[in-house]
Design an enzyme around this catalytic site. Sequence first.
Site, mmCIF file in Angstrom:
data_model
loop_
_atom_site.group_PDB
_atom_site.id
_atom_site.type_symbol
_atom_site.label_atom_id
_atom_site.label_comp_id
_atom_site.label_asym_id
_atom_site.label_seq_id
_atom_site.Cartn_x
_atom_site.Cartn_y
_atom_site.Cartn_z
ATOM 1 N N ASP A 6 0.814 -1.216 0.000
ATOM 2 C CA ASP A 6 0.000 0.000 0.000
ATOM 3 C C ASP A 6 0.851 1.270 0.000
ATOM 4 O O ASP A 6 2.064 1.231 0.201
ATOM 5 C CB ASP A 6 -0.957 0.006 1.211
ATOM 6 C CG ASP A 6 -0.291 -0.467 2.507
ATOM 7 O OD1 ASP A 6 0.949 -0.486 2.564
ATOM 8 O OD2 ASP A 6 -1.011 -0.806 3.450
ATOM 9 N N ASP A 63 -7.687 -2.499 14.408
ATOM 10 C CA ASP A 63 -9.075 -2.730 13.977
ATOM 11 C C ASP A 63 -9.175 -3.939 13.030
ATOM 12 O O ASP A 63 -10.218 -4.188 12.448
ATOM 13 C CB ASP A 63 -9.639 -1.470 13.292
ATOM 14 C CG ASP A 63 -8.857 -1.081 12.035
ATOM 15 O OD1 ASP A 63 -7.872 -1.782 11.682
ATOM 16 O OD2 ASP A 63 -9.237 -0.075 11.385
ATOM 17 N N HIS A 92 -7.327 -4.380 10.223
ATOM 18 C CA HIS A 92 -7.004 -4.153 8.808
ATOM 19 C C HIS A 92 -5.719 -4.875 8.425
ATOM 20 O O HIS A 92 -4.805 -5.044 9.247
ATOM 21 C CB HIS A 92 -6.965 -2.659 8.454
ATOM 22 C CG HIS A 92 -5.814 -1.886 9.023
ATOM 23 N ND1 HIS A 92 -5.979 -0.760 9.799
ATOM 24 C CD2 HIS A 92 -4.469 -2.054 8.927
ATOM 25 C CE1 HIS A 92 -4.796 -0.282 10.132
ATOM 26 N NE2 HIS A 92 -3.859 -1.047 9.621
ATOM 27 N N GLU A 151 -9.798 -1.795 5.410
ATOM 28 C CA GLU A 151 -10.405 -1.462 6.701
ATOM 29 C C GLU A 151 -11.698 -2.264 6.908
ATOM 30 O O GLU A 151 -12.269 -2.784 5.944
ATOM 31 C CB GLU A 151 -10.740 0.039 6.730
ATOM 32 C CG GLU A 151 -9.521 0.955 6.628
ATOM 33 C CD GLU A 151 -8.751 1.109 7.943
ATOM 34 O OE1 GLU A 151 -8.901 0.256 8.838
ATOM 35 O OE2 GLU A 151 -7.987 2.080 8.066
HETATM 36 C C1 F6R Z 1 1.509 -1.449 6.201
HETATM 37 C C2 F6R Z 1 0.162 -1.966 6.311
HETATM 38 C C3 F6R Z 1 -0.617 -1.911 7.582
HETATM 39 C C4 F6R Z 1 0.196 -2.237 8.834
HETATM 40 C C5 F6R Z 1 -0.669 -2.138 10.076
HETATM 41 C C6 F6R Z 1 0.117 -2.391 11.341
HETATM 42 O O1 F6R Z 1 2.001 -1.625 4.883
HETATM 43 O O2 F6R Z 1 -0.322 -2.398 5.347
HETATM 44 O O3 F6R Z 1 -1.686 -2.824 7.471
HETATM 45 O O4 F6R Z 1 0.726 -3.521 8.719
HETATM 46 O O5 F6R Z 1 -1.238 -0.866 10.143
HETATM 47 O O6 F6R Z 1 1.051 -1.376 11.507
HETATM 48 P P1 F6R Z 1 2.178 -1.426 12.646
HETATM 49 O O7 F6R Z 1 3.100 -2.534 12.264
HETATM 50 O O8 F6R Z 1 2.847 -0.100 12.573
HETATM 51 O O9 F6R Z 1 1.459 -1.692 13.925
#
Ligand code: F6R
Length: 236
Positions: free
Chosen positions: A67, A136, A138, A143
């Site tokens: 992403d 959440d 995702h 989401e």
């Molecule tokens: C990042 C991504 C997100 C993260 C998620 C957890 O490329 O796609 O889904 O993996 O937000 O983020 P952290 O590791 O910072 O808790």
Amino acid sequence: MKYIEVENYAEMSKKGAALIAAEVVSKPNAVLGLATGSTPVGIYKQLIEWFRNGDLDFSGVTSVNLDEYLGLDGTNPQSYRYFMNDNLFNHVNIDKSRTFVPSGTADDLASEGEAYDKLIKSLGGIDIQLLGIGEDGHIGFNEPDDCFTGPTHVVDLDESTVVANARFFDSIDDVPRKAITMGMASIMQAKKVLLVANGPKKYDIIQKAFFGPITPKVPASILQLHGDLTVIYSKI
Ligand code: F6R
């Protein structure tokens, strides 16, 4: 599903890196699906160390990231392209032209999404997809919603995601509210999926996603249907 609980972040990182390294060793032209965020940083550090020791060669590897924020180009230190260069690509012998991140600045974002999915297909799919998980549920920036979305698409970030990601920005007002993300189709079609998470804040969502019902309200729960899923969780 293989569910592995480990003692700490270092152990999670080492085990996660070992699974990715095994892929690169057994298939030197592997296609790695990569993620940003704080969770995988330790995995990237370990991969860099093994590369420096001469144990890993990325020269034949291709990568596709999950992403990117809309409106940020690769020169912006908050962009996911910049993050990947800084945390991995600049430190190993991967061919930069074979590292792909969806563009958050494309004029036509619908076409960018289609082109990204075509690219992944043309590469023969993803050999191993590394994922973190949001509080959440995702994955990528898929989401919680009423349905699972298949293709690469633009999303509005949930307020909780904006708040969680504000730690990387000077102010919460600087956090982009939209992103482009790989959808569930490419993630589910990856040959292997490796999801890593750590800390007490992620405990509840790990329980819900992997030991609760499969629902688009918890996007990661769909991974229960994947044939080769490994989840590594560390309580601290
Ligand atoms: C990042 C991504 C997100 C993260 C998620 C957890 O490329 O796609 O889904 O993996 O937000 O983020 P952290 O590791 O910072 O808790």
